[in-house]
Each structure stands twice: as structure tokens, then as C-alpha cells.
Scaffold this active site. Structure first.
Site, PDB file in Angstrom:
ATOM      1  NE  ARG A  61      -2.625  -1.782   3.169  1.00  0.00           N
ATOM      2  CZ  ARG A  61      -2.814  -3.076   3.420  1.00  0.00           C
ATOM      3  NH1 ARG A  61      -3.515  -3.811   2.583  1.00  0.00           N
ATOM      4  NH2 ARG A  61      -2.317  -3.625   4.493  1.00  0.00           N
ATOM      5  CD  GLU A  98      -3.307  -3.300  14.131  1.00  0.00           C
ATOM      6  OE1 GLU A  98      -3.108  -2.888  12.971  1.00  0.00           O
ATOM      7  OE2 GLU A  98      -4.254  -2.934  14.838  1.00  0.00           O
TER       8      GLU A  98
HETATM    9  P1  AMP Z   1       2.530  -1.809  11.648  1.00  0.00           P
HETATM   10  O1  AMP Z   1       3.785  -2.522  11.275  1.00  0.00           O
HETATM   11  O2  AMP Z   1       1.829  -2.469  12.812  1.00  0.00           O
HETATM   12  O3  AMP Z   1       2.758  -0.339  11.849  1.00  0.00           O
HETATM   13  O4  AMP Z   1       1.517  -2.024  10.443  1.00  0.00           O
HETATM   14  C1  AMP Z   1       1.547  -1.195   9.343  1.00  0.00           C
HETATM   15  C2  AMP Z   1       1.254  -1.935   8.067  1.00  0.00           C
HETATM   16  O5  AMP Z   1       0.160  -2.824   8.178  1.00  0.00           O
HETATM   17  C3  AMP Z   1       0.916  -0.956   6.980  1.00  0.00           C
HETATM   18  O6  AMP Z   1       1.570  -1.402   5.810  1.00  0.00           O
HETATM   19  C4  AMP Z   1      -0.578  -1.030   6.839  1.00  0.00           C
HETATM   20  O7  AMP Z   1      -0.946  -1.095   5.486  1.00  0.00           O
HETATM   21  C5  AMP Z   1      -0.998  -2.309   7.549  1.00  0.00           C
HETATM   22  N1  AMP Z   1      -1.984  -2.113   8.625  1.00  0.00           N
HETATM   23  C6  AMP Z   1      -1.821  -2.445   9.925  1.00  0.00           C
HETATM   24  N2  AMP Z   1      -2.898  -2.177  10.665  1.00  0.00           N
HETATM   25  C7  AMP Z   1      -3.795  -1.640   9.815  1.00  0.00           C
HETATM   26  C8  AMP Z   1      -5.119  -1.116   9.975  1.00  0.00           C
HETATM   27  N3  AMP Z   1      -5.747  -1.125  11.166  1.00  0.00           N
HETATM   28  N4  AMP Z   1      -5.725  -0.604   8.897  1.00  0.00           N
HETATM   29  C9  AMP Z   1      -5.101  -0.588   7.689  1.00  0.00           C
HETATM   30  N5  AMP Z   1      -3.859  -1.072   7.470  1.00  0.00           N
HETATM   31  C10 AMP Z   1      -3.203  -1.599   8.515  1.00  0.00           C
END
Ligand code: AMP
Length: 174
Positions: A61, A98
Site C-alpha cells: 500500500r 499488528e
Molecule cells: P505496523 O507494522 O503495525 O505499523 O503495520 C503497518 C502496516 O500494516 C501498513 O503497511 C498497513 O498497510 C498495515 N496495517 C496495519 N494495521 C492496519 C489497519 N488497522 N488498517 C489498515 N492497514 C493496517
């Protein structure tokens, strides 16, 4: 366009990709030309004077706005990809998300020490993805790293994962 108007274009999808996650779906904003213009111009204003030489997008994304911004700034685009997708020699870092775990890679010749790098992803959740991207980019000994997100989920405190010398900017906060 105001932040509130952009927020109204971002769709909440409950329990995707796993139960308990509220997924911020940006496809509903990307299909709106006013939102795209807001993203492009706000990001350009933030970084146009920083001497950036490469814009990196994180798969997948991050691949939507990063090349648009790179093109507007007249600098190249570099993809960080999930393991096994880049065809030439790579270096890699693993990290927890996450939801789930992942490994990201860069081509070994993607950056040079003289680069000033902007790493872009669509959303900051726990910060694991961007922290891994920093680690990867730091291996090249680049001059400076900036990090940018369209959306930051403040309640997950992902920003706390980054060193204080890292410049982190998000356009929209929840
Ligand atoms: P993080 O590594 O936990 O900061 O997760 C970020 C990545 O996971 C990004 O590439 C986002 O596209 C995706 N992502 C994680 N949580 C979400 C969410 N609640 N909504 C949309 N995309 C998410």
C-alpha cells in the site's frame, strides 16, 4: 479539502484481515481525485525542501503515493518488497506486525551513502513495519531518513518505536 473531509473518504472495515482489527481502507480515498490531490500536495509541501534523493514505498500500500511523490519531486522510486519478490541480490529484515510476522527486502544496489531517503507507507499501526524499514535502509549508511504515513493510529503508540532523531510525519491521525 479538509482533514475531516478526507477522513470521511476512508472506510472502516471491521474484523479484517482478522477478528478484532478495524482496517482503515484507503481505497475509498484513492478513488477520490480530491483526496489524491490532498495527499500529493500535502506530502510535497512537507518534503520539497529536504534534499530528498529517493522515495521508498513499502509493499504494497506504500506503492500508491510513493512513486507519485517521487515523480513530483523529480527523484527516483525504490520498492521495499516482501521476501522473495525482488529478482536480484537482496538484504532483509524480519519483524512482527499488528497481525502476523513478515520479512522485507531491498535490492543490495538500491541506495548509496549519499542518499537522503523518504520512506513512505500508507499507515502507521504498531510501527513494526517502519522500524524494520529503517533498519534495512540504515544498512546503506545513507545521510538522513524521513518517514511518512498517510494515516497514523495514535492509540497504538507506534511512533514510540522510533529514535528521537527520526523525522516522522503523518497526514491524518486517529
Ligand atoms: P505496523 O507494522 O503495525 O505499523 O503495520 C503497518 C502496516 O500494516 C501498513 O503497511 C498497513 O498497510 C498495515 N496495517 C496495519 N494495521 C492496519 C489497519 N488497522 N488498517 C489498515 N492497514 C493496517
Amino acid at each position: 479539502m479538509t482533514i475531516e473531509e478526507v477522513k470521511n473518504c476512508i472506510r472502516d472495515v471491521y474484523d479484517f484481515p482478522v477478528p478484532g482489527i478495524v482496517f482503515k481502507d484507503l481505497t475509498t480515498a484513492f478513488k477520490n481525485p480530491s483526496c489524491m490531490k490532498f495527499f500529493e500536495e500535502t506530502m510535497y509541501d512537507l518534503y520539497k525542501d529536504k534534499g530528498i534523493t529517493k522515495v521508498i514505498g513499502i509493499e504494497s500500500r506504500g506503492f500508491i503515493m510513493a512513486p507519485i511523490l517521487g515523480n513530483k519531486m523529480g527523484v527516483g522510486f525504490v520498492p521495499i518488497r516482501k521476501k522473495g519478490k525482488l529478482p536480484a541480490e537482496t538484504i532483509e529484515v524480519g519483524y512482527a506486525k499488528e497481525y502476523g510476522i513478515d520479512i522485507i527486502q531491498l535490492h543490495k544496489d538500491a541506495l548509496v551513502p549519499d542518499d537522503v531517503v523518504l520512506i513512505h507507507d500508507d499507515l502507521l499501526a504498531t510501527g513494526g513495519t517502519m522500524q524494520a524499514a529503517f533498519e534495512l535502509v540504515k544498512m546503506f549508511g545513507v545521510k538522513k531518513i524521513y518517514a511518512n504515513f498517510l494515516v497514523e493510529l495514535d492509540f497504538l503508540n507506534g511512533r514510540q518505536k522510533f529514535d528521537s532523531d527520526v523525522d516522522v510525519q503523518s497526514l491524518i491521525h486517529y
